[in-house]
Scaffold this active site. Structure first.
Site, PDB file in Angstrom:
ATOM      1  N   ASP A  95      52.992 -11.826  38.791  1.00 56.06           N
ATOM      2  CA  ASP A  95      52.999 -13.243  39.165  1.00 56.06           C
ATOM      3  C   ASP A  95      52.103 -14.013  38.203  1.00 56.06           C
ATOM      4  O   ASP A  95      51.945 -13.627  37.022  1.00 56.06           O
ATOM      5  CB  ASP A  95      52.594 -13.386  40.648  1.00 56.06           C
ATOM      6  CG  ASP A  95      53.193 -14.630  41.299  1.00 56.06           C
ATOM      7  OD1 ASP A  95      52.675 -15.741  41.053  1.00 56.06           O
ATOM      8  OD2 ASP A  95      54.176 -14.506  42.050  1.00 56.06           O
ATOM      9  N   ASP A  96      51.523 -15.107  38.660  1.00 56.05           N
ATOM     10  CA  ASP A  96      50.703 -15.979  37.810  1.00 56.05           C
ATOM     11  C   ASP A  96      49.494 -15.204  37.249  1.00 56.05           C
ATOM     12  O   ASP A  96      49.160 -14.120  37.735  1.00 56.05           O
ATOM     13  CB  ASP A  96      50.230 -17.164  38.668  1.00 56.05           C
ATOM     14  CG  ASP A  96      49.904 -18.395  37.834  1.00 56.05           C
ATOM     15  OD1 ASP A  96      49.795 -18.290  36.597  1.00 56.05           O
ATOM     16  OD2 ASP A  96      49.753 -19.471  38.446  1.00 56.05           O
ATOM     17  N   ARG A 155      63.008 -19.915  46.126  1.00 60.99           N
ATOM     18  CA  ARG A 155      62.027 -20.220  47.167  1.00 60.99           C
ATOM     19  C   ARG A 155      62.344 -21.605  47.713  1.00 60.99           C
ATOM     20  O   ARG A 155      62.557 -22.539  46.956  1.00 60.99           O
ATOM     21  CB  ARG A 155      60.623 -20.210  46.544  1.00 60.99           C
ATOM     22  CG  ARG A 155      60.071 -18.801  46.241  1.00 60.99           C
ATOM     23  CD  ARG A 155      59.524 -18.158  47.496  1.00 60.99           C
ATOM     24  NE  ARG A 155      58.625 -19.084  48.165  1.00 60.99           N
ATOM     25  CZ  ARG A 155      57.385 -19.343  47.758  1.00 60.99           C
ATOM     26  NH1 ARG A 155      56.854 -18.715  46.749  1.00 60.99           N
ATOM     27  NH2 ARG A 155      56.651 -20.235  48.407  1.00 60.99           N
ATOM     28  N   LYS A 157      60.539 -15.047  37.692  1.00 56.20           N
ATOM     29  CA  LYS A 157      60.187 -16.027  38.732  1.00 56.20           C
ATOM     30  C   LYS A 157      59.767 -17.288  38.009  1.00 56.20           C
ATOM     31  O   LYS A 157      58.775 -17.278  37.267  1.00 56.20           O
ATOM     32  CB  LYS A 157      59.048 -15.485  39.596  1.00 56.20           C
ATOM     33  CG  LYS A 157      58.479 -16.509  40.596  1.00 56.20           C
ATOM     34  CD  LYS A 157      57.427 -15.836  41.502  1.00 56.20           C
ATOM     35  CE  LYS A 157      56.768 -16.832  42.448  1.00 56.20           C
ATOM     36  NZ  LYS A 157      55.810 -16.157  43.364  1.00 56.20           N
ATOM     37  N   ASP A 192      58.415 -20.841  38.386  1.00 58.96           N
ATOM     38  CA  ASP A 192      57.725 -21.738  39.309  1.00 58.96           C
ATOM     39  C   ASP A 192      57.852 -23.183  38.819  1.00 58.96           C
ATOM     40  O   ASP A 192      58.415 -23.424  37.737  1.00 58.96           O
ATOM     41  CB  ASP A 192      56.256 -21.291  39.418  1.00 58.96           C
ATOM     42  CG  ASP A 192      55.676 -21.575  40.784  1.00 58.96           C
ATOM     43  OD1 ASP A 192      56.234 -22.403  41.520  1.00 58.96           O
ATOM     44  OD2 ASP A 192      54.631 -20.975  41.120  1.00 58.96           O
ATOM     45  N   ASP A 221      54.288 -21.254  50.542  1.00 57.86           N
ATOM     46  CA  ASP A 221      53.828 -19.890  50.262  1.00 57.86           C
ATOM     47  C   ASP A 221      53.439 -19.170  51.553  1.00 57.86           C
ATOM     48  O   ASP A 221      52.766 -19.742  52.414  1.00 57.86           O
ATOM     49  CB  ASP A 221      52.574 -19.917  49.382  1.00 57.86           C
ATOM     50  CG  ASP A 221      52.863 -20.399  47.981  1.00 57.86           C
ATOM     51  OD1 ASP A 221      54.023 -20.700  47.665  1.00 57.86           O
ATOM     52  OD2 ASP A 221      51.891 -20.468  47.198  1.00 57.86           O
ATOM     53  N   SER A 262      61.903 -21.571  41.845  1.00 60.84           N
ATOM     54  CA  SER A 262      61.088 -22.211  42.886  1.00 60.84           C
ATOM     55  C   SER A 262      61.425 -23.690  43.053  1.00 60.84           C
ATOM     56  O   SER A 262      60.791 -24.384  43.842  1.00 60.84           O
ATOM     57  CB  SER A 262      59.597 -22.053  42.563  1.00 60.84           C
ATOM     58  OG  SER A 262      59.259 -20.699  42.508  1.00 60.84           O
TER      59      SER A 262
HETATM   60  C1  GLA Z   1      52.938 -21.021  43.675  1.00 66.21           C
HETATM   61  C2  GLA Z   1      54.011 -20.039  44.155  1.00 66.21           C
HETATM   62  C3  GLA Z   1      53.356 -18.740  44.590  1.00 66.21           C
HETATM   63  C4  GLA Z   1      52.586 -18.145  43.414  1.00 66.21           C
HETATM   64  C5  GLA Z   1      51.562 -19.146  42.929  1.00 66.21           C
HETATM   65  C6  GLA Z   1      50.881 -18.691  41.648  1.00 66.21           C
HETATM   66  O1  GLA Z   1      52.095 -21.417  44.723  1.00 66.21           O
HETATM   67  O2  GLA Z   1      54.751 -20.586  45.205  1.00 66.21           O
HETATM   68  O3  GLA Z   1      54.339 -17.826  45.028  1.00 66.21           O
HETATM   69  O4  GLA Z   1      53.468 -17.816  42.391  1.00 66.21           O
HETATM   70  O5  GLA Z   1      52.164 -20.427  42.654  1.00 66.21           O
HETATM   71  O6  GLA Z   1      49.977 -19.604  41.153  1.00 66.21           O
END
Ligand code: GLA
Length: 426
Positions: free
Chosen positions: A79-80, A215, A156, A158, A219, A190
């Site tokens: 992820d991030d 999404r 993913k 975002d 979250d 997202s």
């Molecule tokens: C957003 C996404 C999360 C995650 C964070 C990372 O909030 O919805 O799922 O990826 O960013 O910073």
């Protein structure tokens, strides 16, 4: 560019970008770092849990060695917070070298060697949600190519730090750019989250053409409140969301938090059951190196997984919300089977619920039901038969239901029941 010009451009692009690479005919399964490991970049003091290649190799080992892979859990998704704050001299994203000294291509090989797949995170906008370099419109192509060159299997994408017009352009463009790499890459968008999750702001038929999953909502956090809030939002909006899903196009209510700190055993079963009914991605975010047995048993429940992965790919719906705070969810499955979940939103004690299949819109006839979490088979169930059973507070009873005549030949071999089933005649 004004919104009108942008919309015209979008219409033009969307004619050419249908993302049809045959991926994700059933919802993706795997593991993602975010909910459990967040943006922990402190590898000095927390070397086992920081976002680094060590963590992703550890998780790949666990998926490959502890029976997850065989059940379908195959994606390991970064992820991030994996990136360096600077792009390289060619303008490409690069991982933070102190935490990913081997680079992403090498990590991808490690993961592929274990017959798993690698996912990565990027953000349509100037910065990721945690402030790392974003993918602005002019960087979409180079980033898609970089990911493909590393052997990435899932993106993913975002949407922090961008506006709706940029999102309207960027999400289809990334789809096109991923297609153009020639590498089959699953694409998780997202986008809906950033425009409220619902029509008219979200065009779910366009989204289904360009993304494999998306999404829609907030979250997930490590709590039953958060799980309930998500279930509630998806159910309240099911008339928009449920028809949007199907093979290759999935709503994503976010990660499974089973095995962390916030859910009781009953609540963990409830999340698993509802994610199966909703045809949701089964993407865990937990520490597979330290997982309790009850969480493992729930996450590895073969019948719950089979229901989630049913080839028809029809998302289920909430059928009933009773004044007693019992809710009934239902999903049609292939070969005339179906799944029912009875969820208790009560907070007092186990509740005795009485119903019949006829009351839940089943056709006349005889059925059998396999209770997904206690392994018992209920036989002799006519649609009109009234039955009573107990549902724990914040827990579920989940049934896999099938017409009686099928039971002897096909069902037993298709769903390898974990235990020899005991029979209860009502
Ligand atoms: C957003 C996404 C999360 C995650 C964070 C990372 O909030 O919805 O799922 O990826 O960013 O910073």
């Amino acid at each position: 560019m004004g919104p009108l010009a942008a919309a015209q451009l979008l219409a033009l692009i969307s004619l050419t970008v249908a993302l049809d690479n045959g991926l994700l005919k059933t919802p993706p399964m795997g593991w993602m770092a975010w909910e459990r490991f967040r943006c922990d970049v402190d590898c000095k003091d927390d070397p086992k849990n920081c976002i680094s290649e060590v963590l992703f190799r550890d998780i790949a080992d666990r998926l490959a060695e502890d029976g997850w892979k065989e059940l379908g859990y195959e994606y390991v998704i970064i992820d991030d917070c994996w990136m360096s704050m600077q792009r390289d001299e060619h303008g490409r994203l690069q991982p933070e070298p102190s935490r990913f000294p081997g680079g992403i291509a090498k990590l991808a090989r490690y993961i592929h060697d274990r017959e798993l797949k690698l996912g990565i995170y990027a953000d349509m906008g100037t910065h990721t949600c945690m402030g790392f370099p974003g993918t602005t419109l002019d960087k979409i192509e180079i980033d898609a190519q970089t990911f493909a060159s590393w052997g990435v299997d899932y993106l993913k994408f975002d949407g922090c730090s961008s506006n709706p017009v940029e999102q309207m352009l960027g999400y289809p463009l990334m789809s096109k750019a991923l297609n153009a790499t020639g590498r089959p890459i699953a694409y998780s968008c997202s986008w809906p989250v950033y425009v409220g999750g619902l029509p008219p702001n979200v065009n779910y038929s366009l989204l289904g053409d360009i993304c494999h999953l998306w999404r829609n909502y907030n979250d997930i956090q490590d709590s039953w409140d958060s799980v309930q809030d998500i279930i509630e939002w998806y159910s309240n909006n099911q008339d928009y969301l449920q028809p949007a899903a199907g093979p290759g196009r999935w709503n994503d209510p976010d990660m499974l938090i089973i095995g962390n700190f916030g859910l009781s055993v009953d609540q963990a079963r409830s999340q698993m059951a509802l994610w199966a009914i909703m045809a949701a991605p089964l993407i865990m975010s937990n520490d597979l190196r330290n997982l309790g047995n009850s969480a493992r048993t729930i996450l590895q429940n073969k019948v719950a997984i089979a229901i989630n992965q049913d080839p028809l790919g029809i998302q289920g719906r909430r059928l009933l919300t009773e004044k007693t705070h019992i809710e009934v969810y239902w999903r049609p499955l292939s070969r005339s089977a179906s799944a029912i979940v009875f969820l208790s939103r009560r907070t007092d004690m186990p509740y005795l619920y009485r119903t019949s299949l006829a009351k839940l819109n089943y056709d006349a006839g005889n059925y059998e039901a396999y209770d997904v979490f206690n392994g018992l088979t209920v036989t002799g169930l006519n649609a009109t038969t009234e039955f009573t059973f107990s549902i724990n507070p914040s827990g579920v009873v989940m049934w896999y239901v099938y017409p009686e005549q099928q039971s002897k030949q096909t069902e037993k071999s298709h769903y390898q029941h974990e235990k020899a089933s005991h029979h209860t005649v009502l």
